[in-house]
Design a protein around this motif. Structure first.
Motif, PDB file in Angstrom:
ATOM      1  N   PHE A 185       2.236   1.869  -3.517  1.00  0.00           N
ATOM      2  CA  PHE A 185       1.184   2.324  -4.434  1.00  0.00           C
ATOM      3  C   PHE A 185       0.868   3.796  -4.199  1.00  0.00           C
ATOM      4  O   PHE A 185       0.694   4.571  -5.154  1.00  0.00           O
ATOM      5  CB  PHE A 185      -0.077   1.478  -4.251  1.00  0.00           C
ATOM      6  CG  PHE A 185      -1.122   1.747  -5.292  1.00  0.00           C
ATOM      7  CD1 PHE A 185      -1.163   1.013  -6.457  1.00  0.00           C
ATOM      8  CD2 PHE A 185      -2.068   2.759  -5.112  1.00  0.00           C
ATOM      9  CE1 PHE A 185      -2.121   1.265  -7.430  1.00  0.00           C
ATOM     10  CE2 PHE A 185      -3.025   3.025  -6.072  1.00  0.00           C
ATOM     11  CZ  PHE A 185      -3.048   2.261  -7.242  1.00  0.00           C
ATOM     12  N   VAL A 186       0.803   4.205  -2.950  1.00  0.00           N
ATOM     13  CA  VAL A 186       0.525   5.609  -2.626  1.00  0.00           C
ATOM     14  C   VAL A 186       1.600   6.513  -3.215  1.00  0.00           C
ATOM     15  O   VAL A 186       1.315   7.542  -3.832  1.00  0.00           O
ATOM     16  CB  VAL A 186       0.419   5.803  -1.103  1.00  0.00           C
ATOM     17  CG1 VAL A 186       0.458   7.281  -0.744  1.00  0.00           C
ATOM     18  CG2 VAL A 186      -0.867   5.169  -0.581  1.00  0.00           C
ATOM     19  N   LYS A 243       1.372   6.397  -7.221  1.00  0.00           N
ATOM     20  CA  LYS A 243       0.164   6.912  -7.871  1.00  0.00           C
ATOM     21  C   LYS A 243      -0.385   8.183  -7.224  1.00  0.00           C
ATOM     22  O   LYS A 243      -1.431   8.675  -7.653  1.00  0.00           O
ATOM     23  CB  LYS A 243      -0.934   5.838  -7.823  1.00  0.00           C
ATOM     24  CG  LYS A 243      -0.585   4.562  -8.574  1.00  0.00           C
ATOM     25  CD  LYS A 243      -0.434   4.802 -10.060  1.00  0.00           C
ATOM     26  CE  LYS A 243      -0.207   3.496 -10.804  1.00  0.00           C
ATOM     27  NZ  LYS A 243      -0.053   3.711 -12.252  1.00  0.00           N
ATOM     28  N   SER A 275      -7.135  12.609  -2.895  1.00  0.00           N
ATOM     29  CA  SER A 275      -8.209  11.783  -3.458  1.00  0.00           C
ATOM     30  C   SER A 275      -8.549  10.642  -2.506  1.00  0.00           C
ATOM     31  O   SER A 275      -7.739  10.242  -1.654  1.00  0.00           O
ATOM     32  CB  SER A 275      -7.783  11.215  -4.813  1.00  0.00           C
ATOM     33  OG  SER A 275      -6.676  10.342  -4.652  1.00  0.00           O
ATOM     34  N   ARG A 276      -9.748  10.100  -2.651  1.00  0.00           N
ATOM     35  CA  ARG A 276     -10.200   9.031  -1.754  1.00  0.00           C
ATOM     36  C   ARG A 276      -9.325   7.779  -1.813  1.00  0.00           C
ATOM     37  O   ARG A 276      -8.987   7.206  -0.768  1.00  0.00           O
ATOM     38  CB  ARG A 276     -11.658   8.686  -2.072  1.00  0.00           C
ATOM     39  CG  ARG A 276     -12.650   9.761  -1.624  1.00  0.00           C
ATOM     40  CD  ARG A 276     -14.089   9.297  -1.845  1.00  0.00           C
ATOM     41  NE  ARG A 276     -15.033  10.308  -1.382  1.00  0.00           N
ATOM     42  CZ  ARG A 276     -16.362  10.147  -1.443  1.00  0.00           C
ATOM     43  NH1 ARG A 276     -16.876   9.020  -1.935  1.00  0.00           N
ATOM     44  NH2 ARG A 276     -17.152  11.103  -1.004  1.00  0.00           N
ATOM     45  N   PRO A 277      -8.949   7.311  -3.026  1.00  0.00           N
ATOM     46  CA  PRO A 277      -8.117   6.100  -3.051  1.00  0.00           C
ATOM     47  C   PRO A 277      -6.793   6.271  -2.320  1.00  0.00           C
ATOM     48  O   PRO A 277      -6.365   5.376  -1.579  1.00  0.00           O
ATOM     49  CB  PRO A 277      -7.891   5.876  -4.557  1.00  0.00           C
ATOM     50  CG  PRO A 277      -9.034   6.549  -5.223  1.00  0.00           C
ATOM     51  CD  PRO A 277      -9.334   7.740  -4.384  1.00  0.00           C
ATOM     52  N   ILE A 278      -6.143   7.429  -2.507  1.00  0.00           N
ATOM     53  CA  ILE A 278      -4.846   7.651  -1.874  1.00  0.00           C
ATOM     54  C   ILE A 278      -4.996   7.793  -0.364  1.00  0.00           C
ATOM     55  O   ILE A 278      -4.200   7.242   0.415  1.00  0.00           O
ATOM     56  CB  ILE A 278      -4.160   8.892  -2.476  1.00  0.00           C
ATOM     57  CG1 ILE A 278      -3.863   8.660  -3.960  1.00  0.00           C
ATOM     58  CG2 ILE A 278      -2.877   9.218  -1.721  1.00  0.00           C
ATOM     59  CD1 ILE A 278      -2.987   7.458  -4.233  1.00  0.00           C
ATOM     60  N   TYR A 289      -3.545  10.236  -8.967  1.00  0.00           N
ATOM     61  CA  TYR A 289      -4.875  10.266  -8.358  1.00  0.00           C
ATOM     62  C   TYR A 289      -5.144  11.576  -7.622  1.00  0.00           C
ATOM     63  O   TYR A 289      -6.302  11.963  -7.455  1.00  0.00           O
ATOM     64  CB  TYR A 289      -5.031   9.107  -7.377  1.00  0.00           C
ATOM     65  CG  TYR A 289      -5.239   7.761  -8.023  1.00  0.00           C
ATOM     66  CD1 TYR A 289      -6.515   7.221  -8.162  1.00  0.00           C
ATOM     67  CD2 TYR A 289      -4.167   7.017  -8.502  1.00  0.00           C
ATOM     68  CE1 TYR A 289      -6.712   5.979  -8.745  1.00  0.00           C
ATOM     69  CE2 TYR A 289      -4.349   5.777  -9.101  1.00  0.00           C
ATOM     70  CZ  TYR A 289      -5.630   5.263  -9.212  1.00  0.00           C
ATOM     71  OH  TYR A 289      -5.814   4.045  -9.794  1.00  0.00           O
ATOM     72  N   PHE A 336      -7.385   6.540   1.459  1.00  0.00           N
ATOM     73  CA  PHE A 336      -7.771   5.216   1.962  1.00  0.00           C
ATOM     74  C   PHE A 336      -6.551   4.301   2.084  1.00  0.00           C
ATOM     75  O   PHE A 336      -6.361   3.618   3.107  1.00  0.00           O
ATOM     76  CB  PHE A 336      -8.811   4.585   1.028  1.00  0.00           C
ATOM     77  CG  PHE A 336      -9.234   3.204   1.433  1.00  0.00           C
ATOM     78  CD1 PHE A 336     -10.165   3.015   2.442  1.00  0.00           C
ATOM     79  CD2 PHE A 336      -8.693   2.089   0.802  1.00  0.00           C
ATOM     80  CE1 PHE A 336     -10.545   1.735   2.820  1.00  0.00           C
ATOM     81  CE2 PHE A 336      -9.070   0.811   1.169  1.00  0.00           C
ATOM     82  CZ  PHE A 336     -10.007   0.629   2.185  1.00  0.00           C
ATOM     83  N   LEU A 337      -5.709   4.287   1.047  1.00  0.00           N
ATOM     84  CA  LEU A 337      -4.529   3.435   1.072  1.00  0.00           C
ATOM     85  C   LEU A 337      -3.490   3.935   2.073  1.00  0.00           C
ATOM     86  O   LEU A 337      -2.762   3.134   2.676  1.00  0.00           O
ATOM     87  CB  LEU A 337      -3.913   3.361  -0.327  1.00  0.00           C
ATOM     88  CG  LEU A 337      -4.724   2.560  -1.351  1.00  0.00           C
ATOM     89  CD1 LEU A 337      -4.124   2.702  -2.742  1.00  0.00           C
ATOM     90  CD2 LEU A 337      -4.790   1.091  -0.960  1.00  0.00           C
ATOM     91  N   SER A 338      -3.411   5.241   2.261  1.00  0.00           N
ATOM     92  CA  SER A 338      -2.500   5.787   3.273  1.00  0.00           C
ATOM     93  C   SER A 338      -2.916   5.323   4.663  1.00  0.00           C
ATOM     94  O   SER A 338      -2.072   4.929   5.485  1.00  0.00           O
ATOM     95  CB  SER A 338      -2.491   7.321   3.216  1.00  0.00           C
ATOM     96  OG  SER A 338      -2.026   7.782   1.965  1.00  0.00           O
ATOM     97  N   GLN A 353       0.824  -1.211   0.000  1.00  0.00           N
ATOM     98  CA  GLN A 353       0.000   0.000   0.000  1.00  0.00           C
ATOM     99  C   GLN A 353       0.857   1.260   0.000  1.00  0.00           C
ATOM    100  O   GLN A 353       0.561   2.236  -0.698  1.00  0.00           O
ATOM    101  CB  GLN A 353      -0.927  -0.007   1.221  1.00  0.00           C
ATOM    102  CG  GLN A 353      -2.021  -1.054   1.144  1.00  0.00           C
ATOM    103  CD  GLN A 353      -2.914  -1.030   2.374  1.00  0.00           C
ATOM    104  OE1 GLN A 353      -4.052  -0.587   2.345  1.00  0.00           O
ATOM    105  NE2 GLN A 353      -2.381  -1.503   3.486  1.00  0.00           N
TER     106      GLN A 353
END
Length: 548
Positions: free
Chosen positions: A214-215, A218, A226-229, A222, A231-233, A211
């Motif tokens: 990926f953060v 990306k 953003s929500r995905p970043i 993103y 969330f993954l953080s 994770q």
């Protein structure tokens, strides 16, 4: 029967070859990324996973692999790892899609993660504790040379054959090393630990590191908010915190945290981490600059970067000679400062910087990298022999994690700078067109064309530099306007736009090197703590650590 001297020589050759191909595959693909990207008609962001997935898997699974080797046999795990690495290499060379290639690189990475941490305990088993440091130094030198030699070797193979060769070349080496490992080494274990596998610890650590990468990779794409970043953080923080809390309660820990009580080990591990981070500046970032901005051939770019490898070959023996007679601290501290200086020299890059000047930058980087890479030797010199396997896994994992995060962070910064440069080039061209004294209809058409020009997915970086000037060139022909004055103004604007584009695209890389240089410089302070002499107090403490 092979005598002891011959067995030692062949055993050291085998370990050096294993370390060479595993480390080589961390960087050899970087110079092939443009060719692979074009072959699969992909984009640079997606194809970067070819490099990222390999070093990510190495960094994630190296510590568990070290633990398993200590539990179930180092020679056995070495042979299993080599089998996976060879199989993964063959399947990478036969890849029919980018996704398949990335998946096979993961298998290759698992094999590399298994064999790397076994190097030091096998060296201790073969040479004994006193001579093991010298063997580790040789293996470390080979590893550093391999990391720096990846781009030139990859460039030569691509020039002579195709990108598939960078994977097929591993197969005969793997076959030869498996035979040598079988002949030269006997089985060994860490008898102070249980054979219970920490499955939950492996899952938590792997999830957290995946994770995190990926953060970093990306985040710019993103958006950091953003929500995905986000969330993954949060997932990264949760996974790693749970891992730490879970490990505290276990007697058979996945990571030997007690090793970090030894100052030399901790500081040297950080230095080795920075080796992995800094090599990305030459093998990835600078290579992209040479090929995509300067339009050098793969072989020409490899020739310039090759001087990093040559200087590593000079620096490591000199640094090792000095360190063995005096101290590792001045050697490692000087090395990290030279890396910093080389990166700040790269910040001064211009579009017309000469080849000799760039060779000088790479030479300085290589010399600093060679000195700093001796941290692999200083890291384990005061570690109890029984813990050599785990210590090796931890310090090598740090190096691979540094490489992984270097790719993620610096490529992310580079991509962000590319987007910014594209916008600036377009805005400048539109502003300049608005100031021209040309026919209103022609000005309107040209402004509209520039606004509609979009950087197409999958194109190389050079496309961004050419797009605005190409759009302008389309209006400079005789059919564009019957007014010779209009054509003269537009031709002059094309020249100015090209000049501005060269400056902006070069700035993409100088700003990236500035970020890298700052990070490396901040870490240099740890070089002053990489050879704390072991006292009687330390000796008693390690005895207690091993006992408990």
């Amino acid at each position: 029967m092979i005598n002891t001297k011959m067995k030692s020589a062949l055993g050291l050759t085998a370990l050096s070859l294993v370390m060479f191909i595993v480390t080589l595959d961390s960087t050899i693909t970087n110079i092939a990324l443009p060719a692979i990207t074009n072959f699969f008609k992909a984009n640079l962001t997606d194809s970067n996973w070819i490099s990222t997935i390999y070093v990510l898997v190495l960094s994630v699974f190296m510590i568990p692999a070290a633990k398993l080797a200590d539990q179930f046999g180092r020679k056995r795990l070495m042979l299993i790892g080599l089998t996976l690495f060879g199989l993964g290499s063959a399947l990478c060379g036969l890849a029919h899609s980018l996704l398949w290639l990335i998946m096979m690189r993961a298998i290759q990475g698992i094999g590399g993660a298994i064999v790397t941490p076994v190097m030091i305990p096998l060296s201790v088993e073969l040479f004994g504790r006193k001579k093991a440091n010298q063997a580790v130094g040789i293996i470390g030198a080979v590893s550093a040379i391999a990391a720096a030699a990846g781009p030139p070797i990859g460039g030569l193979l691509i020039k002579l054959t195709s990108w598939h060769a960078i994977f097929f070349v591993n197969i005969p080496v793997v076959m030869m090393t498996m035979i040598l490992i079988q002949i030269c080494f006997s089985e060994s274990y860490d008898n102070t630990i249980t054979k219970k596998v920490d499955i939950l610890g492996i899952l938590l650590l792997s999830t957290g590191l995946f994770q995190l990468t990926f953060v970093l990779l990306k985040g710019y794409d993103y958006g950091w908010r953003s929500r995905p970043i986000l969330f993954l953080s949060a997932g990264t923080l949760s996974s790693l915190l749970l891992f730490l809390l879970f490990e505290r309660k276990r007697t058979d820990k996945l990571i030997e945290f007690k090793l970090f009580r030894e100052t030399t080990f901790t500081a040297s591990t950080i230095m080795y981490f920075m080796c992995g981070f800094s090599i990305i500046c030459s093998s990835v970032i600078f290579n992209v600059y040479l090929e995509d901005v300067r339009h050098f051939t793969v072989l020409h770019a490899a020739f310039i970067i090759m001087f990093t490898s040559l200087m590593v070959m000079i620096a490591m023996p000199l640094g090792s000679w000095f360190a063995l007679r005096y101290d590792y601290r001045p050697v490692l501290f000087t090395g990290i400062l030279l890396i910093t200086l080389s990166l700040w020299m790269l910040v001064q890059l211009k579009f017309n910087t000469s080849t000799p000047a760039m060779v000088g930058d790479m030479s300085l980087l290589g010399f600093g990298f060679g000195l700093t890479s001796l941290s692999i030797v200083s890291a384990v010199q005061f570690i109890p022999q029984v813990k050599a396997g785990m210590a090796s896994g931890m310090v090598n994992a740090a190096r691979q994690l540094g490489t992984c995060l270097g790719i993620a962070l610096l490529v992310g910064v580079m991509n962000h700078n590319i987007v910014t440069a594209e916008k600036q080039i377009k805005i400048k061209a539109i502003t300049d067109v608005q100031q021209l004294q040309i026919q209103p209809a022609l000005k309107l058409k040209l402004t509209r064309d520039l606004k509609n020009s979009v950087h197409e997915k999958g194109n190389r970086l050079s496309y961004a530099r050419k797009k605005a000037s190409k759009t302008l060139l389309a209006t400079t022909g005789p059919s564009a306007s019957e007014n010779s004055r209009d054509r003269w103004q537009l031709a002059k604007l094309v020249h100015e736009t090209r000049k501005n584009s060269k400056e902006k695209t070069t700035d993409v890389f100088t700003k990236t090197f500035q970020v890298a240089g700052t990070i490396v410089f901040v870490s240099s302070v740890f070089g002053l703590f990489t050879d704390r002499k072991k006292t009687d107090h330390h000796h008693r403490k390690y005895k207690r650590m091993v006992k408990h």
